[in-house]
Design a protein around this motif. Structure first.
Motif, PDB file in Angstrom:
ATOM      1  N   VAL A  43       0.835  -1.206   0.000  1.00  0.00           N
ATOM      2  CA  VAL A  43       0.000   0.000   0.000  1.00  0.00           C
ATOM      3  C   VAL A  43       0.869   1.254   0.000  1.00  0.00           C
ATOM      4  CG1 VAL A  43      -1.693   1.329   1.318  1.00  0.00           C
ATOM      5  CG2 VAL A  43      -1.955  -1.154   1.082  1.00  0.00           C
ATOM      6  N   SER A  44       1.915   1.257   0.813  1.00  0.00           N
ATOM      7  CA  SER A  44       2.803   2.426   0.883  1.00  0.00           C
ATOM      8  C   SER A  44       3.475   2.684  -0.459  1.00  0.00           C
ATOM      9  CB  SER A  44       3.862   2.212   1.962  1.00  0.00           C
ATOM     10  OG  SER A  44       3.271   2.066   3.236  1.00  0.00           O
ATOM     11  N   ALA A  45       3.911   1.613  -1.125  1.00  0.00           N
ATOM     12  CA  ALA A  45       4.557   1.768  -2.426  1.00  0.00           C
ATOM     13  C   ALA A  45       3.585   2.351  -3.449  1.00  0.00           C
ATOM     14  CB  ALA A  45       5.083   0.413  -2.913  1.00  0.00           C
ATOM     15  N   ALA A  46       2.343   1.874  -3.428  1.00  0.00           N
ATOM     16  CA  ALA A  46       1.342   2.389  -4.361  1.00  0.00           C
ATOM     17  C   ALA A  46       1.081   3.872  -4.111  1.00  0.00           C
ATOM     18  CB  ALA A  46       0.050   1.590  -4.228  1.00  0.00           C
ATOM     19  N   LEU A  47       0.981   4.263  -2.846  1.00  0.00           N
ATOM     20  CA  LEU A  47       0.733   5.666  -2.518  1.00  0.00           C
ATOM     21  C   LEU A  47       1.892   6.558  -2.954  1.00  0.00           C
ATOM     22  CD1 LEU A  47      -0.879   5.305   1.028  1.00  0.00           C
ATOM     23  CD2 LEU A  47      -2.029   5.876  -1.128  1.00  0.00           C
ATOM     24  N   GLY A  49       3.952   5.943  -5.436  1.00  0.00           N
ATOM     25  CA  GLY A  49       3.911   6.038  -6.879  1.00  0.00           C
ATOM     26  C   GLY A  49       2.868   7.024  -7.371  1.00  0.00           C
ATOM     27  N   VAL A  50       1.678   6.973  -6.778  1.00  0.00           N
ATOM     28  CA  VAL A  50       0.609   7.898  -7.165  1.00  0.00           C
ATOM     29  C   VAL A  50       0.994   9.338  -6.823  1.00  0.00           C
ATOM     30  CG1 VAL A  50      -1.769   8.610  -6.675  1.00  0.00           C
ATOM     31  CG2 VAL A  50      -1.223   6.186  -6.983  1.00  0.00           C
ATOM     32  N   ALA A  51       1.539   9.542  -5.630  1.00  0.00           N
ATOM     33  CA  ALA A  51       1.906  10.895  -5.209  1.00  0.00           C
ATOM     34  C   ALA A  51       3.007  11.471  -6.092  1.00  0.00           C
ATOM     35  CB  ALA A  51       2.354  10.876  -3.751  1.00  0.00           C
ATOM     36  N   GLY A  52       4.014  10.659  -6.403  1.00  0.00           N
ATOM     37  CA  GLY A  52       5.106  11.144  -7.234  1.00  0.00           C
ATOM     38  C   GLY A  52       4.656  11.501  -8.637  1.00  0.00           C
ATOM     39  N   ALA A  53       3.831  10.646  -9.239  1.00  0.00           N
ATOM     40  CA  ALA A  53       3.339  10.923 -10.582  1.00  0.00           C
ATOM     41  C   ALA A  53       2.412  12.131 -10.600  1.00  0.00           C
ATOM     42  CB  ALA A  53       2.614   9.696 -11.128  1.00  0.00           C
ATOM     43  N   THR A  54       1.592  12.266  -9.563  1.00  0.00           N
ATOM     44  CA  THR A  54       0.686  13.421  -9.476  1.00  0.00           C
ATOM     45  C   THR A  54       1.471  14.715  -9.379  1.00  0.00           C
ATOM     46  OG1 THR A  54      -1.007  12.077  -8.384  1.00  0.00           O
ATOM     47  CG2 THR A  54      -1.192  14.476  -8.164  1.00  0.00           C
ATOM     48  N   PHE A  55       2.515  14.702  -8.558  1.00  0.00           N
ATOM     49  CA  PHE A  55       3.351  15.896  -8.404  1.00  0.00           C
ATOM     50  C   PHE A  55       4.033  16.247  -9.722  1.00  0.00           C
ATOM     51  CE2 PHE A  55       7.545  17.768  -7.498  1.00  0.00           C
ATOM     52  CZ  PHE A  55       7.138  18.937  -6.862  1.00  0.00           C
ATOM     53  N   ALA A  56       4.579  15.227 -10.417  1.00  0.00           N
ATOM     54  CA  ALA A  56       5.257  15.485 -11.692  1.00  0.00           C
ATOM     55  C   ALA A  56       4.289  16.053 -12.721  1.00  0.00           C
ATOM     56  CB  ALA A  56       5.877  14.191 -12.212  1.00  0.00           C
ATOM     57  N   VAL A 270       8.318  -3.470  -3.956  1.00  0.00           N
ATOM     58  CA  VAL A 270       8.087  -2.034  -3.766  1.00  0.00           C
ATOM     59  C   VAL A 270       8.270  -1.281  -5.076  1.00  0.00           C
ATOM     60  CG1 VAL A 270       9.039   0.040  -2.684  1.00  0.00           C
ATOM     61  CG2 VAL A 270       8.626  -1.998  -1.303  1.00  0.00           C
ATOM     62  N   LEU A 271       9.350  -1.566  -5.786  1.00  0.00           N
ATOM     63  CA  LEU A 271       9.619  -0.876  -7.055  1.00  0.00           C
ATOM     64  C   LEU A 271       8.548  -1.171  -8.099  1.00  0.00           C
ATOM     65  CD1 LEU A 271      13.469  -1.372  -7.360  1.00  0.00           C
ATOM     66  CD2 LEU A 271      12.281   0.790  -7.034  1.00  0.00           C
ATOM     67  N   LEU A 272       8.140  -2.432  -8.177  1.00  0.00           N
ATOM     68  CA  LEU A 272       7.125  -2.799  -9.159  1.00  0.00           C
ATOM     69  C   LEU A 272       5.792  -2.111  -8.878  1.00  0.00           C
ATOM     70  CD1 LEU A 272       8.050  -6.558  -9.421  1.00  0.00           C
ATOM     71  CD2 LEU A 272       7.841  -5.033 -11.387  1.00  0.00           C
ATOM     72  N   VAL A 273       5.371  -2.127  -7.625  1.00  0.00           N
ATOM     73  CA  VAL A 273       4.088  -1.519  -7.282  1.00  0.00           C
ATOM     74  C   VAL A 273       4.153   0.000  -7.426  1.00  0.00           C
ATOM     75  CG1 VAL A 273       2.452  -1.109  -5.390  1.00  0.00           C
ATOM     76  CG2 VAL A 273       3.362  -3.404  -5.778  1.00  0.00           C
ATOM     77  N   ALA A 277       1.944   1.959 -10.126  1.00  0.00           N
ATOM     78  CA  ALA A 277       0.982   2.981  -9.708  1.00  0.00           C
ATOM     79  C   ALA A 277       1.287   4.321 -10.373  1.00  0.00           C
ATOM     80  CB  ALA A 277       1.007   3.118  -8.187  1.00  0.00           C
ATOM     81  N   ALA A 278       2.567   4.650 -10.495  1.00  0.00           N
ATOM     82  CA  ALA A 278       2.947   5.920 -11.141  1.00  0.00           C
ATOM     83  C   ALA A 278       2.539   5.920 -12.612  1.00  0.00           C
ATOM     84  CB  ALA A 278       4.454   6.133 -11.004  1.00  0.00           C
ATOM     85  N   LEU A 279       2.766   4.810 -13.307  1.00  0.00           N
ATOM     86  CA  LEU A 279       2.408   4.749 -14.728  1.00  0.00           C
ATOM     87  C   LEU A 279       0.913   4.843 -14.933  1.00  0.00           C
ATOM     88  CD1 LEU A 279       4.891   1.951 -15.875  1.00  0.00           C
ATOM     89  CD2 LEU A 279       5.079   4.399 -16.306  1.00  0.00           C
ATOM     90  N   LEU A 280       0.132   4.202 -14.081  1.00  0.00           N
ATOM     91  CA  LEU A 280      -1.323   4.308 -14.181  1.00  0.00           C
ATOM     92  C   LEU A 280      -1.784   5.748 -13.915  1.00  0.00           C
ATOM     93  CD1 LEU A 280      -2.534   1.035 -12.436  1.00  0.00           C
ATOM     94  CD2 LEU A 280      -2.754   1.618 -14.849  1.00  0.00           C
TER      95      LEU A 280
END
Length: 285
Positions: A43-47, A49-56, A270-273, A277-280
């Motif tokens: 869950v932490s890895a997914a969050l 990824g989402v946060a990093g992609a959203t910020f970018a 962790v890296l995969l998730v 999540a970032a790519l999605l």
């Protein structure tokens, strides 16, 4: 069945064969990490990824962030492939002969360099094949469909590494030929191992990151981009060989790897998730 024994009387890591060739998936979570810990990591890895992609995306940096993300992901995936039968074999078989000295290291250097050259050649061959295939199929870089497919693949294989799913590994379950060391000089073995490992699908690779790198290379539809992706992956695979220049014994290196087998699998997940999540997120924003 093969067993990697921890030093100082610790518990052993059991490798359970799944194919006649004898290369095994490593079952690492039964003792080291609880289900709750693994779920928290997922869950932490997914969050993240989402946060990093959203910020970018908010700062309009998606176009520059995506290539860096994929290259970094590929490089670390190559490093994590050290925790596999071939990673262990290469580190222990391709070592300087005799005591660690200027003379022995000088004699070892052609083996080391040819090993790296083999990895580079493998990356070029894979990149050309996959880049051309992607172009012929009509792919031309990041698109909604490619990002969604890569993202979902990252999440699925991340769940596999965390131990929540069992996903097949469609590749040749074989190791580098150990007996070749008795038939050829060491420098030749260095190049042979580097080339066979650099092609990645001739031997077993324990990290599913390889599959996402392959898919990204095809999705790029570009030979140069595909080569660079696999060069990043193969540089990660090759660099651990530099430990053989240090005055450490083979058993010390092998024990260090064995003690961190579970941690490597967790980092893999962790890296995969996180990347999935970032790519999605990039796909939908």
């Amino acid at each position: 069945m093969a067993t990697l024994t921890r030093p100082a009387g610790g518990e052993a890591i059991t490798l359970v064969p799944t194919r006649p060739e004898g290369v095994a998936d490593c079952l690492v979570f039964a003792r080291e990490y609880s289900g709750r810990t693994r779920l928290a990591g997922l869950v932490s890895a997914a969050l993240v990824g989402v946060a990093g992609a959203t910020f970018a995306t908010r700062i309009d940096a998606q176009a520059s962030t995506l290539p860096v993300l994929l290259l970094g992901f590929s490089f670390v995936g190559g490093l994590l492939s050290t925790w596999s039968p071939c990673g262990y074999s290469s580190l222990c078989l391709l070592r300087p002969v005799g005591r660690n000295s200027v003379s022995s290291l000088a004699k070892y250097t052609p083996t080391f360099l040819l090993h790296g050259l083999g990895y580079a050649l493998g990356a070029v061959i894979l990149g050309v094949i996959l880049g051309l295939a992607g172009g012929l199929l009509g792919f031309s870089g990041a698109s909604f469909l490619s990002l969604v497919v890569l993202g979902l693949a990252g999440l699925v294989y991340g769940g596999h590494q965390f131990g929540f799913l069992r996903v097949p590994y469609p590749q040749r379950r074989a190791q580098v030929p150990h007996d070749a060391r008795q038939r050829f000089p060491m420098w030749f073995i260095g190049g042979l191992y580097g080339f066979s490992l650099g092609l990645n699908y001739l031997t077993y690779v324990q990290t599913p990151i390889l599959y996402l790198v392959t898919a990204a290379a095809v999705a790029s539809g570009n030979v140069a981009s595909a080569i660079v992706l696999f060069l990043a992956f193969n540089v990660g695979r090759f660099l651990p060989m530099a430990v053989n220049y240090l005055p450490v014994s083979d058993i010390t290196v092998q024990n260090w790897l064995a003690r961190r087998q579970e941690g490597a699998a967790m980092l893999d997940g962790v890296l995969l998730v996180a990347t999935g999540a970032a790519l999605l997120t990039f796909a939908v924003l």
